[in-house]
Enzyme design. Structure first.
Site, PDB file in Angstrom:
ATOM      1  N   SER A  98      -7.373   8.784  -2.944  1.00  0.00           N
ATOM      2  CA  SER A  98      -7.384   7.927  -4.113  1.00  0.00           C
ATOM      3  C   SER A  98      -8.801   7.811  -4.659  1.00  0.00           C
ATOM      4  O   SER A  98      -9.774   8.008  -3.928  1.00  0.00           O
ATOM      5  CB  SER A  98      -6.871   6.528  -3.736  1.00  0.00           C
ATOM      6  OG  SER A  98      -7.057   5.603  -4.795  1.00  0.00           O
ATOM      7  N   ALA A 132     -10.417   0.806   2.549  1.00  0.00           N
ATOM      8  CA  ALA A 132     -10.899   1.197   3.877  1.00  0.00           C
ATOM      9  C   ALA A 132     -10.132   2.400   4.392  1.00  0.00           C
ATOM     10  O   ALA A 132     -10.715   3.348   4.942  1.00  0.00           O
ATOM     11  CB  ALA A 132     -10.775   0.022   4.850  1.00  0.00           C
ATOM     12  N   SER A 133      -8.815   2.407   4.209  1.00  0.00           N
ATOM     13  CA  SER A 133      -8.003   3.515   4.712  1.00  0.00           C
ATOM     14  C   SER A 133      -8.266   4.795   3.935  1.00  0.00           C
ATOM     15  O   SER A 133      -8.294   5.893   4.505  1.00  0.00           O
ATOM     16  CB  SER A 133      -6.510   3.151   4.661  1.00  0.00           C
ATOM     17  OG  SER A 133      -6.041   3.053   3.329  1.00  0.00           O
ATOM     18  N   LYS A 134      -8.481   4.689   2.630  1.00  0.00           N
ATOM     19  CA  LYS A 134      -8.696   5.886   1.827  1.00  0.00           C
ATOM     20  C   LYS A 134     -10.135   6.402   1.957  1.00  0.00           C
ATOM     21  O   LYS A 134     -10.362   7.623   1.877  1.00  0.00           O
ATOM     22  CB  LYS A 134      -8.345   5.612   0.359  1.00  0.00           C
ATOM     23  CG  LYS A 134      -6.861   5.357   0.139  1.00  0.00           C
ATOM     24  CD  LYS A 134      -6.010   6.546   0.595  1.00  0.00           C
ATOM     25  CE  LYS A 134      -4.534   6.344   0.290  1.00  0.00           C
ATOM     26  NZ  LYS A 134      -3.709   7.492   0.710  1.00  0.00           N
ATOM     27  N   TYR A 141      -6.816  -1.218   1.696  1.00  0.00           N
ATOM     28  CA  TYR A 141      -6.413   0.069   1.148  1.00  0.00           C
ATOM     29  C   TYR A 141      -7.627   0.976   0.960  1.00  0.00           C
ATOM     30  O   TYR A 141      -7.598   2.157   1.335  1.00  0.00           O
ATOM     31  CB  TYR A 141      -5.697  -0.150  -0.174  1.00  0.00           C
ATOM     32  CG  TYR A 141      -5.203   1.108  -0.847  1.00  0.00           C
ATOM     33  CD1 TYR A 141      -4.132   1.825  -0.331  1.00  0.00           C
ATOM     34  CD2 TYR A 141      -5.806   1.571  -2.023  1.00  0.00           C
ATOM     35  CE1 TYR A 141      -3.678   2.969  -0.951  1.00  0.00           C
ATOM     36  CE2 TYR A 141      -5.351   2.717  -2.652  1.00  0.00           C
ATOM     37  CZ  TYR A 141      -4.287   3.416  -2.119  1.00  0.00           C
ATOM     38  OH  TYR A 141      -3.842   4.549  -2.733  1.00  0.00           O
TER      39      TYR A 141
END
Length: 269
Positions: free
Chosen positions: A137, A152-154, A150
């Site tokens: 993203s 952090a995960s991407k 979100y």
């Protein structure tokens, strides 16, 4: 990569972007193993491309289900393309999220693709040439309020992609990282859509994203950032983050207000 020669494991295949990628791959002649928890959204494609598409139900956060995917990939004679497109998100300020919601997001968005990629790497190495595609993203490069977990995960998925590319540099496996901007999907929450509308954000349709991904795969690209001015802001954030800080601070009252709305779960690229 010659798409008509591709044998693909595609995760998140029933979601907006994943479903569009599945359709584009099948139309290009690829053979696709579509991984999703539910089959319903895939049924029209399964009827249209019975020789190119098959479905396996799996929760990729469960080790046993990841091994089901491995077995299914072996059953079709191996793969040369892995597309990690599954992802989930909640639009909310961090303190509004339960620990279980944060952990579930991290499990789907980063733990699952890392573990599945590790499991399938030996098979990918057997191919004459192969590729791993990770769908990230714009928020994998720009930290955005209301999307802290979100992001952090991407960010992690982008780092994983870069490190894996370098780890596999002396093999026949390439790694493509894809960073869509906001995308119209059926799972976008009213609150997330209201934020996009209020900010007059550019929002792509899934077919536009899928077409760009297919071209990037065919062109053996290493990364793909979709949209202008989003690509500019990614660059600006890396060079002059304080300017982006000031711009986003002005949006905080709106973001806080909209994040308070109920039913604010969303699925975004």
């Amino acid at each position: 990569m010659q798409l008509h020669e591709a044998r693909v494991v595609l995760t998140g295949a029933s979601g907006g972007i994943g479903l569009a990628i599945a359709s584009a791959l099948c139309a290009s002649g690829a053979r696709v193993l579509a991984v999703a928890r539910h089959q319903e959204a895939l049924e029209p494609l399964l009827e249209r491309y019975p020789l190119h598409l098959c479905w396996i139900g799996a929760d990729l956060t469960v080790p046993g289900d990841r091994h089901k995917v491995l077995a299914a990939a072996e059953a079709i004679g191996g793969i040369n393309l892995l597309v990690n497109a599954a992802g989930v998100n909640h639009f909310a300020m961090l303190e509004q999220l339960d620990d279980s919601e944060i952990n579930a997001m991290l499990a789907v968005n980063i733990s699952a693709p890392i573990c599945l990629t590790k499991l399938l790497l030996p098979m990918l190495k057997q191919a004459e040439s192969a590729m791993v595609v990770n769908v990230g993203s714009t928020y994998g490069s720009i930290g955005y309020p209301g999307y802290a977990s979100y992001c952090a995960s991407k960010f992690a998925l982008r780092g994983f992609s870069e490190a894996l590319r370098r780890e596999l540099a002396d093999t026949r496996i390439s790694v493509l990282y894809v960073a869509p901007r906001a995308t119209h999907t059926g799972m976008n929450s009213p609150a997330a859509q209201a934020l996009n509308d209020a900010l007059k954000a550019n929002v792509d349709d899934p077919q536009t994203v899928a077409s760009a991904v297919i071209r990037a795969i065919a062109g053996d690209r290493r990364d793909l950032y979709l949209g202008w001015p989003e690509r500019f802001f990614v660059r600006l954030n890396s060079l002059l983050p304080h300017l982006v800080d000031r711009g986003l601070r002005k949006q905080l009252p709106l973001i806080r207000r909209l994040s308070q709305k109920p039913d604010n779960e969303s699925l975004k690229p």
